[in-house]
Structure formats: C-alpha cells, structure tokens
Enzyme design. Structure first.
Site, PDB file in Angstrom:
ATOM      1  N   HIS A  74       1.369   3.941   1.964  1.00  0.00           N
ATOM      2  CA  HIS A  74       1.904   4.697   3.107  1.00  0.00           C
ATOM      3  C   HIS A  74       3.426   4.825   3.044  1.00  0.00           C
ATOM      4  O   HIS A  74       4.125   3.906   2.600  1.00  0.00           O
ATOM      5  CB  HIS A  74       1.479   4.038   4.422  1.00  0.00           C
ATOM      6  N   ASP A 132       5.777   4.646   5.158  1.00  0.00           N
ATOM      7  CA  ASP A 132       6.633   3.658   5.821  1.00  0.00           C
ATOM      8  C   ASP A 132       6.622   2.320   5.077  1.00  0.00           C
ATOM      9  O   ASP A 132       7.150   1.312   5.570  1.00  0.00           O
ATOM     10  CB  ASP A 132       6.242   3.477   7.300  1.00  0.00           C
ATOM     11  N   HIS A 133       6.045   2.321   3.855  1.00  0.00           N
ATOM     12  CA  HIS A 133       6.047   1.115   3.013  1.00  0.00           C
ATOM     13  C   HIS A 133       6.594   1.397   1.615  1.00  0.00           C
ATOM     14  O   HIS A 133       6.942   0.464   0.890  1.00  0.00           O
ATOM     15  CB  HIS A 133       4.627   0.536   2.915  1.00  0.00           C
ATOM     16  N   HIS A 154      -7.495  -0.817   5.534  1.00  0.00           N
ATOM     17  CA  HIS A 154      -6.461   0.080   6.079  1.00  0.00           C
ATOM     18  C   HIS A 154      -6.295   1.262   5.119  1.00  0.00           C
ATOM     19  O   HIS A 154      -6.320   2.429   5.530  1.00  0.00           O
ATOM     20  CB  HIS A 154      -5.163  -0.700   6.241  1.00  0.00           C
ATOM     21  N   HIS A 158       0.847  -1.203   0.000  1.00  0.00           N
ATOM     22  CA  HIS A 158       0.000   0.000   0.000  1.00  0.00           C
ATOM     23  C   HIS A 158       0.875   1.243   0.000  1.00  0.00           C
ATOM     24  O   HIS A 158       2.091   1.146   0.094  1.00  0.00           O
ATOM     25  CB  HIS A 158      -1.005  -0.020   1.157  1.00  0.00           C
ATOM     26  N   ASP A 203      -0.079  -3.907   6.189  1.00  0.00           N
ATOM     27  CA  ASP A 203      -0.750  -3.445   7.400  1.00  0.00           C
ATOM     28  C   ASP A 203      -2.215  -3.903   7.446  1.00  0.00           C
ATOM     29  O   ASP A 203      -3.056  -3.228   8.032  1.00  0.00           O
ATOM     30  CB  ASP A 203      -0.714  -1.908   7.484  1.00  0.00           C
ATOM     31  N   HIS A 249       4.755  -4.876  10.687  1.00  0.00           N
ATOM     32  CA  HIS A 249       5.097  -4.212  11.952  1.00  0.00           C
ATOM     33  C   HIS A 249       5.207  -5.217  13.095  1.00  0.00           C
ATOM     34  O   HIS A 249       4.493  -6.222  13.121  1.00  0.00           O
ATOM     35  CB  HIS A 249       4.037  -3.170  12.330  1.00  0.00           C
TER      36      HIS A 249
END
Ligand code: ZN
Ligand code: FE
Length: 266
Positions: free
Chosen positions: A69, A71-72, A125, A67, A144, A182
């Site tokens: 975001h 942090d990805h 999400h 996805h 996530d 995570h």
C-alpha cells in the site's frame, strides 16, 4: 583491540524511533548501533524520514516493507535514490513493491547489522503482507495486520486467512512490542467495547488510551500480552466474544468474520 560484539541471544540491540506522518501513520526507524545499520519500516513519505535521520545522525541502509500500500511504500524510490539503501519486502508481492531488491517469505531470517528478524507471511489485509519479528529485541513490525485492539481490513484476504495470520503473531512472547503502522487505537477501543464490554482488561485499557490521547500521546507500541488480553480480533475463540456477536458455539473463524464485518460498518 577487538570491538565488543553484542550478538548474545536475548540481548536488545536496536534503537527504535517513531516518525508520525500523514493523518495517523507511524513510520519506524530501526538502528543497530553496533554496525550503524539503519532501516526504515514502511516509509510513507520521504521528508519526515530524512529529517529524522538528520536529527539522529543515522545513515539509511535498508527499507523494510510489510505490504504494497502507498502509505507504506510511497517513499521507497526517493529514499533509495538518495541513500542507495536495500529494499526488502514480501516475495509474494514482489511485483507491487517499488524498487524491491531482496524478497523474503515465511520462516526467512533477515539480518540488520547484528540484529536478526524472522519473517512471517501474514496475508489478509493484502495477499502479500509480511511481518518482521526481532526476537532478541522483543520487537514486531506488523504493518496493517495487527493493530492495538484492532486488525487490518480484509482487502485481499479471507477471514480464515487473517485469523490464521493473527494466530502466528498471537503466539509470540507476551513482552513482544507491537510496532504497528497506524494510531487507530482509540477508535479500535470504542469498537472493541461493543463486542467485549465485559472484559475488565479491555475496559481499563480503553480508559488508559483515552487519557493518553487526551494528552496527545501515542499508544503504540502495544505488546502481544496486552493484545491477547484486550484485542477482540485475537479473542474470537473466547466464548464471551462469540456470545456478544450471537455466535455461541460457532468456530473462531465465523466469530472473527462477524467481528470484522461489524467493525467495517462501525
Ligand atoms: Zn495497508
Ligand atoms: Fe496503512
């Protein structure tokens, strides 16, 4: 001489390496030794990925994003500039995946060397979230969406969507390893006990997780079998969980929504 091929169904082929980054993210390197194809799943930052590639002696050929975001996808462009790798991501979110080359969607199959992933659309999400399932390697990369004893926050989806998305993952073979993005397991377990405290499997797992974390060890990957038994977000259709949140007899989506709401303020 013909090189031996290892494409027999059911044969594990992939070497999977964990890279812990930032506070609690896991980035995964996925290497097919037969062809030397190497993917990084959800690269948040570039330097730890470069260091892991050097250490393993692998050359990056693909980025698999679950996805959009940061942090990805934060290292997408830097890694592509350095390696010329192919970026694969969700068709539904192509506009928000930096540098995307190949779009995939529910039911698609994507080959990484001699391994093959089936793609699931798992919105909730985010609206464009996907998961990659390497069936022969019993490996699921779910970003996530599904966590060990938890699930992602509903930033862009409804409880009904997320319940349906989790249902696709819940039905995979029990031995499937769950490579989520995570290390949230210990706090997820603490919350899970508040809505499913009579679940012996959960109580036992929570104690195991506490012991692992006390030694500084990771709790990921989990397995689908373990999640089916202990994850309250997969157990919203269990009467014990419904009763614990005061919704006996209600449908699973309502129970799931209430469990998610409680977790948001836990
Ligand atoms: Zn996310
Ligand atoms: Fe994340």
């Amino acid at each position: 001489m013909v090189a031996p091929r290892r494409n027999t169904p059911g044969h594990a082929m992939l070497d999977i390496h964990r890279i812990p980054v930032l506070q609690d993210n896991y980035v995964w390197l996925v290497h097919d030794a037969a062809t030397s194809a190497t993917a990084v799943v959800d690269p948040a930052v570039a330097e730890p990925v470069e260091a892991a590639l050097r250490q393993k002696g692998w050359r990056l050929t693909h980025i698999l994003n679950t996805h959009h975001h940061g942090d990805h996808t934060g290292a997408n462009l830097a890694l592509k500039a350095a390696h010329g790798c192919t970026i694969v991501g969700p068709a539904a979110d192509r506009a928000r995946i930096p540098g995307i080359d190949v779009t995939v969607a529910d039911g698609d199959r994507y080959r990484l060397g001699e391994a093959e992933a089936e793609v699931f659309d798992v919105p909730g999400h985010t609206r464009g979230h996907i998961a990659y399932w390497f069936a022969d390697d019993q490996a699921l990369f779910c970003g996530d969406t599904l966590f060990a004893m938890g699930c992602g926050r509903l930033f862009e989806g409804t409880p009904a969507q997320m319940w349906r998305s989790l249902g696709k993952l819940k039905g995979l073979p029990a031995a499937t390893r769950v490579f989520c993005a995570h290390e949230y397991t210990q706090s997820n377990a603490r919350f899970a006990l508040t809505v499913d405290g009579g679940n012996r499997a959960l109580v036992e797992r929570a104690a195991e997780v506490d012991a692992l974390r006390a030694r500084g060890q990771p709790t990921v990957p989990s397995t689908i079998g373990l999640e089916r038994a202990t994850n309250p977000f997969l157990r919203a259709d269990d009467p014990a969980v419904a009763a614990a949140v005061g919704l006996s007899g209600h449908n699973p989506v309502e129970v799931f929504a209430e469990v998610r709401r409680r977790k948001d303020s836990f």
